[in-house]
Scaffold this motif. Structure first.
Motif, PDB file in Angstrom:
ATOM      1  N   ASN A 185      -8.229  -1.884  22.963  1.00 58.83           N
ATOM      2  CA  ASN A 185      -6.927  -1.950  23.637  1.00 58.83           C
ATOM      3  C   ASN A 185      -6.218  -0.651  23.283  1.00 58.83           C
ATOM      4  O   ASN A 185      -5.552  -0.552  22.268  1.00 58.83           O
ATOM      5  N   PHE A 186      -6.379   0.333  24.145  1.00 59.90           N
ATOM      6  CA  PHE A 186      -6.008   1.701  23.789  1.00 59.90           C
ATOM      7  C   PHE A 186      -4.508   1.969  23.851  1.00 59.90           C
ATOM      8  O   PHE A 186      -3.959   2.688  23.036  1.00 59.90           O
ATOM      9  N   VAL A 187      -3.885   1.447  24.874  1.00 60.61           N
ATOM     10  CA  VAL A 187      -2.474   1.789  25.115  1.00 60.61           C
ATOM     11  C   VAL A 187      -1.689   0.512  25.348  1.00 60.61           C
ATOM     12  O   VAL A 187      -2.138  -0.378  26.087  1.00 60.61           O
ATOM     13  N   ASN A 188      -0.561   0.385  24.689  1.00 59.98           N
ATOM     14  CA  ASN A 188       0.378  -0.708  24.963  1.00 59.98           C
ATOM     15  C   ASN A 188       1.767  -0.178  24.638  1.00 59.98           C
ATOM     16  O   ASN A 188       2.184  -0.139  23.496  1.00 59.98           O
ATOM     17  N   ARG A 189       2.446   0.325  25.657  1.00 63.90           N
ATOM     18  CA  ARG A 189       3.728   0.996  25.448  1.00 63.90           C
ATOM     19  C   ARG A 189       4.702   0.531  26.527  1.00 63.90           C
ATOM     20  O   ARG A 189       4.313  -0.106  27.502  1.00 63.90           O
ATOM     21  N   ASP A 190       5.943   0.872  26.377  1.00 66.00           N
ATOM     22  CA  ASP A 190       6.952   0.446  27.343  1.00 66.00           C
ATOM     23  C   ASP A 190       7.571   1.656  28.015  1.00 66.00           C
ATOM     24  O   ASP A 190       7.830   2.679  27.373  1.00 66.00           O
ATOM     25  N   ARG A 191       7.797   1.525  29.289  1.00 63.30           N
ATOM     26  CA  ARG A 191       8.355   2.604  30.081  1.00 63.30           C
ATOM     27  C   ARG A 191       9.083   1.955  31.252  1.00 63.30           C
ATOM     28  O   ARG A 191       8.687   0.879  31.717  1.00 63.30           O
ATOM     29  N   ALA A 192      10.134   2.610  31.721  1.00 61.21           N
ATOM     30  CA  ALA A 192      10.927   2.014  32.806  1.00 61.21           C
ATOM     31  C   ALA A 192      10.023   1.705  34.000  1.00 61.21           C
ATOM     32  O   ALA A 192       9.307   2.579  34.486  1.00 61.21           O
ATOM     33  N   PRO A 193      10.022   0.452  34.447  1.00 64.56           N
ATOM     34  CA  PRO A 193       9.155   0.099  35.576  1.00 64.56           C
ATOM     35  C   PRO A 193       9.738   0.562  36.912  1.00 64.56           C
ATOM     36  O   PRO A 193      10.915   0.877  37.013  1.00 64.56           O
TER      37      PRO A 193
ATOM     38  N   THR B 182      -2.699   9.556  30.927  1.00 59.37           N
ATOM     39  CA  THR B 182      -1.977  10.760  31.324  1.00 59.37           C
ATOM     40  C   THR B 182      -1.065  10.488  32.520  1.00 59.37           C
ATOM     41  O   THR B 182       0.049  10.994  32.600  1.00 59.37           O
ATOM     42  N   ALA B 183      -1.560   9.658  33.439  1.00 60.67           N
ATOM     43  CA  ALA B 183      -0.781   9.371  34.648  1.00 60.67           C
ATOM     44  C   ALA B 183       0.410   8.459  34.355  1.00 60.67           C
ATOM     45  O   ALA B 183       1.341   8.409  35.144  1.00 60.67           O
ATOM     46  N   GLY B 184       0.346   7.706  33.235  1.00 64.55           N
ATOM     47  CA  GLY B 184       1.533   6.932  32.863  1.00 64.55           C
ATOM     48  C   GLY B 184       1.372   5.432  32.740  1.00 64.55           C
ATOM     49  O   GLY B 184       2.366   4.721  32.593  1.00 64.55           O
ATOM     50  N   ALA B 185       0.142   4.900  32.783  1.00 68.32           N
ATOM     51  CA  ALA B 185      -0.044   3.453  32.652  1.00 68.32           C
ATOM     52  C   ALA B 185       0.508   2.969  31.306  1.00 68.32           C
ATOM     53  O   ALA B 185       0.392   3.675  30.301  1.00 68.32           O
ATOM     54  N   VAL B 186       1.104   1.777  31.289  1.00 67.83           N
ATOM     55  CA  VAL B 186       1.700   1.282  30.045  1.00 67.83           C
ATOM     56  C   VAL B 186       0.744   0.396  29.242  1.00 67.83           C
ATOM     57  O   VAL B 186       0.991   0.123  28.068  1.00 67.83           O
ATOM     58  N   TYR B 187      -0.331  -0.064  29.876  1.00 65.33           N
ATOM     59  CA  TYR B 187      -1.323  -0.845  29.146  1.00 65.33           C
ATOM     60  C   TYR B 187      -2.711  -0.424  29.631  1.00 65.33           C
ATOM     61  O   TYR B 187      -2.970  -0.410  30.838  1.00 65.33           O
ATOM     62  N   ILE B 188      -3.571  -0.072  28.687  1.00 65.13           N
ATOM     63  CA  ILE B 188      -4.928   0.366  29.042  1.00 65.13           C
ATOM     64  C   ILE B 188      -5.920  -0.212  28.044  1.00 65.13           C
ATOM     65  O   ILE B 188      -5.733  -0.080  26.824  1.00 65.13           O
TER      66      ILE B 188
ATOM     67  N   ARG C 122       1.789   6.502  37.741  1.00 65.43           N
ATOM     68  CA  ARG C 122       2.971   7.360  37.580  1.00 65.43           C
ATOM     69  C   ARG C 122       4.250   6.580  37.880  1.00 65.43           C
ATOM     70  O   ARG C 122       5.230   6.655  37.139  1.00 65.43           O
ATOM     71  N   ARG C 123       4.230   5.802  38.967  1.00 66.76           N
ATOM     72  CA  ARG C 123       5.424   5.019  39.327  1.00 66.76           C
ATOM     73  C   ARG C 123       5.685   3.900  38.328  1.00 66.76           C
ATOM     74  O   ARG C 123       6.786   3.401  38.237  1.00 66.76           O
ATOM     75  N   ASN C 124       4.627   3.460  37.650  1.00 66.59           N
ATOM     76  CA  ASN C 124       4.683   2.301  36.759  1.00 66.59           C
ATOM     77  C   ASN C 124       5.088   1.042  37.508  1.00 66.59           C
ATOM     78  O   ASN C 124       5.898   0.242  37.046  1.00 66.59           O
ATOM     79  N   ILE C 125       4.490   0.868  38.687  1.00 59.62           N
ATOM     80  CA  ILE C 125       4.740  -0.368  39.427  1.00 59.62           C
ATOM     81  C   ILE C 125       4.050  -1.526  38.715  1.00 59.62           C
ATOM     82  O   ILE C 125       2.976  -1.361  38.127  1.00 59.62           O
ATOM     83  N   ASP C 126       4.671  -2.690  38.771  1.00 58.22           N
ATOM     84  CA  ASP C 126       4.192  -3.853  38.027  1.00 58.22           C
ATOM     85  C   ASP C 126       2.966  -4.464  38.709  1.00 58.22           C
ATOM     86  O   ASP C 126       3.057  -5.457  39.414  1.00 58.22           O
ATOM     87  N   LEU C 127       1.836  -3.828  38.474  1.00 55.57           N
ATOM     88  CA  LEU C 127       0.552  -4.326  38.970  1.00 55.57           C
ATOM     89  C   LEU C 127      -0.429  -4.344  37.815  1.00 55.57           C
ATOM     90  O   LEU C 127      -0.321  -3.537  36.883  1.00 55.57           O
ATOM     91  N   THR C 128      -1.409  -5.241  37.902  1.00 56.63           N
ATOM     92  CA  THR C 128      -2.540  -5.209  36.978  1.00 56.63           C
ATOM     93  C   THR C 128      -3.754  -4.742  37.766  1.00 56.63           C
ATOM     94  O   THR C 128      -4.046  -5.304  38.816  1.00 56.63           O
ATOM     95  N   VAL C 129      -4.411  -3.711  37.278  1.00 56.23           N
ATOM     96  CA  VAL C 129      -5.605  -3.222  37.959  1.00 56.23           C
ATOM     97  C   VAL C 129      -6.814  -3.456  37.059  1.00 56.23           C
ATOM     98  O   VAL C 129      -6.864  -2.960  35.925  1.00 56.23           O
ATOM     99  N   ILE C 130      -7.750  -4.244  37.564  1.00 58.65           N
ATOM    100  CA  ILE C 130      -9.010  -4.472  36.855  1.00 58.65           C
ATOM    101  C   ILE C 130     -10.064  -3.636  37.568  1.00 58.65           C
ATOM    102  O   ILE C 130     -10.377  -3.878  38.737  1.00 58.65           O
ATOM    103  N   CYS C 131     -10.569  -2.637  36.860  1.00 54.75           N
ATOM    104  CA  CYS C 131     -11.531  -1.701  37.450  1.00 54.75           C
ATOM    105  C   CYS C 131     -12.907  -1.979  36.873  1.00 54.75           C
ATOM    106  O   CYS C 131     -13.147  -1.739  35.691  1.00 54.75           O
ATOM    107  N   VAL C 132     -13.787  -2.506  37.693  1.00 54.19           N
ATOM    108  CA  VAL C 132     -15.146  -2.789  37.234  1.00 54.19           C
ATOM    109  C   VAL C 132     -16.001  -1.547  37.474  1.00 54.19           C
ATOM    110  O   VAL C 132     -16.241  -1.153  38.609  1.00 54.19           O
ATOM    111  N   ASN C 133     -16.402  -0.939  36.368  1.00 50.84           N
ATOM    112  CA  ASN C 133     -17.125   0.341  36.425  1.00 50.84           C
ATOM    113  C   ASN C 133     -18.609   0.101  36.189  1.00 50.84           C
ATOM    114  O   ASN C 133     -19.023  -0.238  35.080  1.00 50.84           O
ATOM    115  N   ASN C 134     -19.395   0.277  37.253  1.00 51.68           N
ATOM    116  CA  ASN C 134     -20.847   0.139  37.106  1.00 51.68           C
ATOM    117  C   ASN C 134     -21.538   1.490  37.317  1.00 51.68           C
ATOM    118  O   ASN C 134     -22.736   1.552  37.526  1.00 51.68           O
TER     119      ASN C 134
END
Lengths: 284, 403
Positions: free
Chosen positions: A258-266, A170-176, A118-130
């Protein structure tokens, strides 16, 4: 019979704490590939390696940070994202990547995950889903598909799992993006793009867990579980994210892309360099 | 440098305790605050939300207190002084991360403006019942440093001191304020910026030596030099038990070595932390041991006692943890009896009983209002009866509870 050594070092050796190897992960686990994709992405990012920082929570994936020869932080369960936020706000030069598991990020850390997006903080999150809690021996979590057997769902999981790309969009990530640990080329490139992307980016990696999850669900060895994912996978960058939830059914596809690649104020707040200087050296 | 508000508001100010705490943080050079609103500490966050961005710092309102404290720890590793402020329920949520800060030797400051508990309790009213939580709230063998301000001036001064202690010991430092002090408004004298003492964070010089071990202490402080991220050091920082390299370790000797060092780096240097104030103890037969807002009403109780012919004085604990054992013991050897006055049902009294040579009585109240001087006076009178003649017979096992 001695084998000829074709190379005495790997191109990403410098990014790994080779004195800590071999790692603790089980045979057939996807985490080795994920870690390798990440080190490749760090090198391909063009951002100086010392600026890359890895933050992990707790669990099998939480151990990734400890094998990386970067400044790396292994935090408490669920709290990798707020830890990373503090690092990034205090020191905006750092390229901060969170690498953690589905349970760590979406169960105990779920609140931080959606708020960081939601905040769109400049982080990359790699979520390994097992699809389970592997470190504790294979319990159900919020990503466990309906019907899957685990040690805490002996009669099959009756809860609806999170559809993480949909949640994050939905929460606002700019790249998914989402790949399996077998799609190493796509995954590597996805991680590189995510690292470079300003704002909150999220890469979901579906990873086999033959010991914690595969065995209880008759998915065979690690390679068999990988093929179970691989043969159901389809790539659709334009998929309707409401429809990319995951199931155990052979008949239902696993939608990657690569589902989402959009721009939003960080996210804006950041400690200014001059402020640190002013504190260290008195009133300017 | 862009034009900004003055970071240090030098001069005579009239402000409430929470605001003075925020100004103390700014004066100490705090540049990151991660917080979540909670009465009665919210004014700390509000003040810093306005002031921090203007001086080049950052205020982040997190989604909960778990996030607040963890972001504060991350910011400390990012290279700045960082703080959060909360009250009972939020303090409870922060316990695991306080252990993380202790385990990873992270300097940071946690302000707990105490209100009535347990649970949601009395959100807007005073209590002093988180004393033991500050000491023992996080699991494992852990040390605690906790300071208890009793005036708005001390909200400022002790906040500065908390940051210095945090950097000196690489340890989370807790300010155990209470609602009465947080919401009290009185004069605060803020010194010139150059007169504010600042203990530097000892950083690992670069380039690092060949056999660099980030968690090996170089000297008798037992505190390792802190590695900065982004400089190519490649330090690993883990909440797991770790060896001197920072690598996870699962063997008993490594665990004992680490936990003992974390414990001893504070236990062997308590003289650098402990601070108490003695008021009118020179001729006292009864010492009132107290802290925070209760030390203010204790002064009235002592006056009442002296008017009644009982020579009473005050030992005010400015440091609650590590507990001022030597100071309490020394006073107990000079008086006939000790009264412990606190807005809880006996947390500091238990500590005093552990070390006192004189009988110990309590003057307790669970909170919701300032401690009435009459309750303390009653205890002083009873203590004087106890202490007459052969006063040092035994410690009272019957706490005085009142109201």
């Amino acid at each position: 019979m001695a084998r000829e050594m074709v190379a005495d070092r790997h191109p990403t050796d410098l990014l790994l704490r080779s004195d800590r190897l071999p790692h603790i992960w089980c045979p057939g686990c996807g985490l080795g590939s994920v870690m390798s994709c990440y080190t490749d992405a760090v090198q391909a990012s063009g951002i100086p390696v010392p600026l890359h920082v890895a933050v992990s929570g707790i669990g099998c994936t939480g151990r990734v940070a400890g094998y990386l020869s970067l400044d790396s932080f292994h935090t408490t369960h669920g709290r990798a994202i707020p830890y990373a936020l503090g690092l990034k706000v205090a020191n905006p030069e750092l390229q901060v990547t969170v690498i953690s598991g589905d349970g760590d990020l979406s169960a105990i850390g779920g609140n931080h995950l959606i708020h960081a997006a939601r905040r769109n903080i400049d982080l990359t999150v790699i979520c390994v889903n097992n699809f389970n809690y592997g470190m504790t021996g294979g319990q159900a979590g919020p990503t466990t598909p309906r019907g899957a057997t685990t040690s805490t769902t002996p009669n099959g999981n009756y809860e609806e799992p999170f559809n993480l790309p949909h949640l994050l969009a939905t929460a606002g990530a700019v790249y998914i993006s989402r790949w399996t640990s077998l799609h190493v080329r796509q995954l590597r490139e996805s991680m590189r793009v995510a690292i470079k992307k300003p704002g909150f980016s999220f890469v979901e990696v579906l990873s086999p867990c033959p010991v914690g999850f595969g065995k209880a669900n008759d998915l065979g060895e690690g390679r068999d579980e990988m093929w179970f994912y691989r043969r159901r996978s389809i790539v659709d960058d334009n998929a309707n994210l409401a429809d990319v939830g995951l199931s155990m059914s052979e008949d239902e596809p696993i939608v990657l892309g690569n589902f989402v690649n959009r721009d939003r104020a960080p996210f804006r707040p950041a400690v200014e360099k001059w402020a640190i200087e002013e504190v260290l050296h008195g009133e300017a | 440098m862009p034009a900004t508000e003055q970071r240090v508001l030098t001069g005579n100010q009239f402000m409430n305790g929470d605001t003075a705490c925020a100004e103390g943080a700014l004066a100490a050079g705090c540049l990151y605050f991660g917080g979540y609103p909670i009465t009665p500490s919210t004014e700390v966050a509000e003040r810093l939300a306005r002031r921090l961005p203007a001086v080049g710092g950052a205020y982040v309102q997190m989604e909960d207190e778990l996030g607040s404290i963890t972001s504060v720890i991350g910011a400390a590793w990012g290279g700045v002084r960082s703080m959060t402020a909360t009250s009972g329920p939020g303090f409870s949520l922060m316990m695991e991360a306080i252990g993380l800060a202790a385990m990873t030797e992270t300097p940071c400051v946690i302000v707990n403006v105490m209100r009535g508990g347990p649970s949601t309790g009395l959100p807007t009213l005073v209590a002093q019942a988180d004393v033991m939580q500050a000491r023992w709230g996080s699991h494992g063998d852990i040390q605690a440093i906790a300071l208890a301000p009793s005036s708005c001036q001390e909200m400022f001064d002790l906040t500065v001191r908390a940051f210095n202690l945090a950097d000196r010991f690489r340890h989370p430092v807790i300010i155990l304020a209470d609602e009465a002090i947080g919401h009290l408004t009185e004069r605060v004298v803020i010194p010139a910026a150059k007169d504010i003492v600042r203990t530097p964070r000892r950083m690992q010089p670069i380039p690092i030596p060949v056999a660099y071990e980030p968690f090996r202490a170089p000297d008798s402080t037992l505190v390792p030099l802190m590695p900065a991220p982004g400089k190519g050091i490649g330090a690993h920082v883990t909440s797991l038990t770790h060896d001197e390299r920072g690598y996870p370790a699962t063997d008993a000797p490594a665990h004992d070595r680490l936990v003992r060092r974390l414990y001893d780096k504070i236990a062997l240097h308590t003289d650098e932390i402990i601070d108490v104030e003695e008021v009118g103890l020179e001729d006292a037969e009864i010492a009132v041991v107290t802290f925070g807002s209760t030390s203010r009403t204790a002064k009235r109780a002592v006056s009442m006692a002296r008017e009644a012919g009982i020579r009473a004085g005050i030992l005010r604990l400015i440091t609650l943890w590590p507990f001022p054992e030597e100071q309490v013991r020394a006073v107990s050897q000079r008086v006939n009896a000790i009264v412990v006055a606190e807005l809880n049902l006996g947390q500091v009294r238990r500590e005093v009983e552990r070390v006192s040579a004189a009988p110990v009585l309590g003057a307790h109240h669970a909170g919701g209002a300032l401690m009435p001087p009459e309750i303390i006076f009653q205890s002083i009178k009873e203590a004087a009866r106890h202490g007459q003649g052969n006063g040092r017979r035994s410690a009272s096992d019957r706490p005085l509870t009142a109201v």
